[in-house]
Scaffold this active site. Structure first.
Site, PDB file in Angstrom:
ATOM      1  CG  HIS A   1      45.463  68.797 -10.770  1.00  0.00           C
ATOM      2  ND1 HIS A   1      46.529  67.941  -9.325  1.00  0.00           N
ATOM      3  CD2 HIS A   1      46.522  68.055 -11.618  1.00  0.00           C
ATOM      4  CE1 HIS A   1      46.771  66.884  -9.768  1.00  0.00           C
ATOM      5  NE2 HIS A   1      47.159  66.890 -10.831  1.00  0.00           N
TER       6      HIS A   1
ATOM      7  CD  GLU B   1      43.465  65.481 -10.562  1.00  0.00           C
ATOM      8  OE1 GLU B   1      43.659  65.823 -11.239  1.00  0.00           O
ATOM      9  OE2 GLU B   1      44.366  64.726 -10.115  1.00  0.00           O
TER      10      GLU B   1
HETATM   11  O1  TA6 Z   1      45.786  64.296 -12.426  1.00  0.00           O
HETATM   12  C1  TA6 Z   1      46.772  63.374 -11.950  1.00  0.00           C
HETATM   13  C2  TA6 Z   1      48.408  63.261 -12.795  1.00  0.00           C
HETATM   14  O2  TA6 Z   1      48.075  63.028 -13.939  1.00  0.00           O
HETATM   15  C3  TA6 Z   1      49.082  62.357 -11.924  1.00  0.00           C
HETATM   16  O3  TA6 Z   1      49.685  61.643 -13.828  1.00  0.00           O
HETATM   17  C4  TA6 Z   1      50.592  62.974 -11.724  1.00  0.00           C
HETATM   18  O4  TA6 Z   1      51.339  62.561 -12.672  1.00  0.00           O
HETATM   19  C5  TA6 Z   1      49.801  64.448 -11.292  1.00  0.00           C
HETATM   20  O5  TA6 Z   1      48.795  64.688 -11.820  1.00  0.00           O
HETATM   21  C6  TA6 Z   1      50.799  65.505 -11.019  1.00  0.00           C
HETATM   22  O6  TA6 Z   1      51.435  65.912 -12.281  1.00  0.00           O
HETATM   23  P1  TA6 Z   1      52.256  67.148 -12.063  1.00  0.00           P
HETATM   24  O7  TA6 Z   1      52.864  67.314 -13.161  1.00  0.00           O
HETATM   25  O8  TA6 Z   1      51.846  68.582 -11.466  1.00  0.00           O
HETATM   26  O9  TA6 Z   1      53.619  66.155 -11.017  1.00  0.00           O
END
Ligand code: TA6
Length: 282
Positions: free
Chosen positions: A155, A257
């Site tokens: 991520h 990502e």
């Molecule tokens: O990868 C994108 C995502 O899934 C978004 O929907 C957003 O919520 C982000 O990840 C971050 O998630 P987190 O749980 O780290 O706040």
């Protein structure tokens, strides 16, 4: 100076600092198995780490490269993005050579992971720093006696000078699930993705290299093994709701990502899968 790998206390979490002879450097946290910082030789920081990130050994760290496993986002019954990002990983290997520094971290199942997800698994994350590139390879093995399915992502939070002035190239023509629009399937029609609002997309079956262009620098991204690319920026309102982000933090970051999110990966007992993301400072 020669290449080095040192242990350090990074805001209270144990971490390793990698440095190459040419001056490239990275910091990898054992908590989460997470790269938190990377700068190429003679270059600036290229990853975004929130100055409000929480380092309490429980909360996922906001920034760097969190590892999502065995579930991407909310695509199942597990905690969001699975549990690998808030577990303590161990060091399996560390090595330096003339022009690289490498560490491999590992995470396996234990009583706590089996209470959440009753599977035997072994994860390895190898982080390799060279003069102007960072390679992150995630290896997943089914060490149990039943098959399992998982979704996953590296991520990556890229640091950008100004998100509205950044262009992400390489996704033209791909189908994507627009998470910010109820998951609707759409087709990318732009030569470049421009982020001017909340953006949360899963691009399916991306095979081309990607390029993030800024006015004075670029970053190449190659993903191997991971079929999907997720592009995320929370924009102003959602960013303000994240207690571990500064209000204007969304302007300095762009998540690009490497993911296997659209279709789960199936592993029979004994089988392995791997995926790699490479960042190249240009
Ligand atoms: O990868 C994108 C995502 O899934 C978004 O929907 C957003 O919520 C982000 O990840 C971050 O998630 P987190 O749980 O780290 O706040």
């Amino acid at each position: 100076m020669g290449p080095s790998i040192d242990t350090l206390d990074f805001h209270g979490v144990p971490a390793l600092r990698l440095a190459t002879r040419a001056g490239a450097r990275a910091v990898v946290s054992l908590f989460g198995g997470q790269v938190l910082s990377w700068a190429p030789a003679q270059g600036e920081e290229r990853l975004y780490l929130s100055d409000r990130a929480v380092f309490d050994g429980h909360t996922p760290i906001r920034g760097g490269v969190p590892v999502c496993f065995p579930q991407f986002a909310g695509q199942g019954a597990l905690p969001k993005h699975g549990f690998a990002r808030n577990r303590e990983w161990s060091v399996a290997e560390q090595r330096t050579g003339d022009d690289f520094a490498l560490v491999t971290l590992c995470l396996g199942d234990d009583e706590e992971t089996r209470a959440l997800w009753p599977q035997g698994f072994a994860l390895e994350l190898s982080v390799i720093v060279e003069e102007s590139r960072l390679d992150m390879e995630l290896d997943v093995q089914n060490t149990g006696d039943t098959p399992f399915d998982f979704t996953t992502a590296l991520h990556t939070y890229l640091r950008v000078r100004e998100v509205e002035e950044s262009r992400l190239e390489g996704l033209y023509g791909l189908t994507y699930s627009d998470t910010a629009d109820g998951g609707k399937l759409k087709r990318e029609s732009g030569e470049a993705v421009l982020v001017e609002d909340e953006t949360d997309r899963i691009y399916h079956n991306s095979v081309r290299p990607l390029l993030v262009r800024e006015y004075d620098r670029s970053l190449g991204i190659n993903n191997e093994g991971f079929p999907d690319v997720v592009v995320w920026n929370p924009w102003e309102e959602r960013c303000a709701a994240l207690s571990d982000m500064p209000p204007d933090g969304f302007r300095r970051m762009l998540c690009v990502e490497a993911a296997a999110a659209h279709h789960p990966i199936h592993l029979a007992p004994g089988q392995r899968w791997w995926g790699r993301q490479t960042l190249i400072a240009l």
